[in-house]
Design an enzyme around this catalytic site. Structure first.
Site, PDB file in Angstrom:
ATOM      1  N   VAL A  19       0.874  -1.167   0.000  1.00  0.00           N
ATOM      2  CA  VAL A  19       0.000   0.000   0.000  1.00  0.00           C
ATOM      3  C   VAL A  19       0.921   1.228   0.000  1.00  0.00           C
ATOM      4  O   VAL A  19       1.361   1.688   1.041  1.00  0.00           O
ATOM      5  CB  VAL A  19      -0.955   0.011   1.208  1.00  0.00           C
ATOM      6  CG1 VAL A  19      -1.851   1.241   1.181  1.00  0.00           C
ATOM      7  CG2 VAL A  19      -1.818  -1.247   1.218  1.00  0.00           C
ATOM      8  N   HIS A  20       1.240   1.708  -1.185  1.00  0.00           N
ATOM      9  CA  HIS A  20       2.183   2.818  -1.332  1.00  0.00           C
ATOM     10  C   HIS A  20       1.445   4.146  -1.500  1.00  0.00           C
ATOM     11  O   HIS A  20       0.211   4.192  -1.481  1.00  0.00           O
ATOM     12  CB  HIS A  20       3.169   2.550  -2.471  1.00  0.00           C
ATOM     13  CG  HIS A  20       2.520   2.199  -3.768  1.00  0.00           C
ATOM     14  ND1 HIS A  20       2.286   3.143  -4.746  1.00  0.00           N
ATOM     15  CD2 HIS A  20       2.034   1.025  -4.244  1.00  0.00           C
ATOM     16  CE1 HIS A  20       1.702   2.547  -5.784  1.00  0.00           C
ATOM     17  NE2 HIS A  20       1.524   1.270  -5.502  1.00  0.00           N
ATOM     18  N   ALA A  21       2.181   5.223  -1.662  1.00  0.00           N
ATOM     19  CA  ALA A  21       1.638   6.584  -1.579  1.00  0.00           C
ATOM     20  C   ALA A  21       0.481   6.886  -2.539  1.00  0.00           C
ATOM     21  O   ALA A  21      -0.532   7.432  -2.118  1.00  0.00           O
ATOM     22  CB  ALA A  21       2.756   7.603  -1.782  1.00  0.00           C
ATOM     23  N   ALA A  32      -2.724   4.921  -1.731  1.00  0.00           N
ATOM     24  CA  ALA A  32      -3.140   5.311  -0.379  1.00  0.00           C
ATOM     25  C   ALA A  32      -3.820   6.671  -0.418  1.00  0.00           C
ATOM     26  O   ALA A  32      -4.852   6.877   0.229  1.00  0.00           O
ATOM     27  CB  ALA A  32      -1.940   5.332   0.567  1.00  0.00           C
TER      28      ALA A  32
END
Length: 89
Positions: free
Chosen positions: A14-16, A19
């Site tokens: 779950v990266h930037a 997210a």
């Protein structure tokens, strides 16, 4: 309260970018929305909270919602997770 479990299929976890998309969707609803990973809980309306969880590839997490629009919120978040290819369709 409603809750739904998911497993991360994106190798970056779950990266930037996804997210921030999830946070934007969560902020469209009045319900209190949380994301839970292991024993840690964060407000899904806070990008810092979501990123602090550091949910990696292959791990499971839970989204909970409580409020007047909880069903719609979780449904839209699930659709967003699938569109962002974070979880299986």
């Amino acid at each position: 309260m409603i809750e739904k479990n998911f497993n991360v299929i994106d190798e970056a976890g779950v990266h930037a970018r996804p997210a921030s998309v999830l946070v934007n969707v969560a902020n469209d609803y009045k319900s209190e929305i949380k994301i839970i990973y292991k024993e840690k809980t964060a407000n899904l309306k806070s990008i810092l909270g979501v990123m602090a969880l550091g949910i990696p590839f292959g791990e499971g997490f839970t989204i909970t919602a409580e409020g007047t629009d909880e069903v719609e919120a979780v449904k839209k978040l699930e659709e967003t997770l699938k569109t962002e290819r974070l979880v299986n369709a």
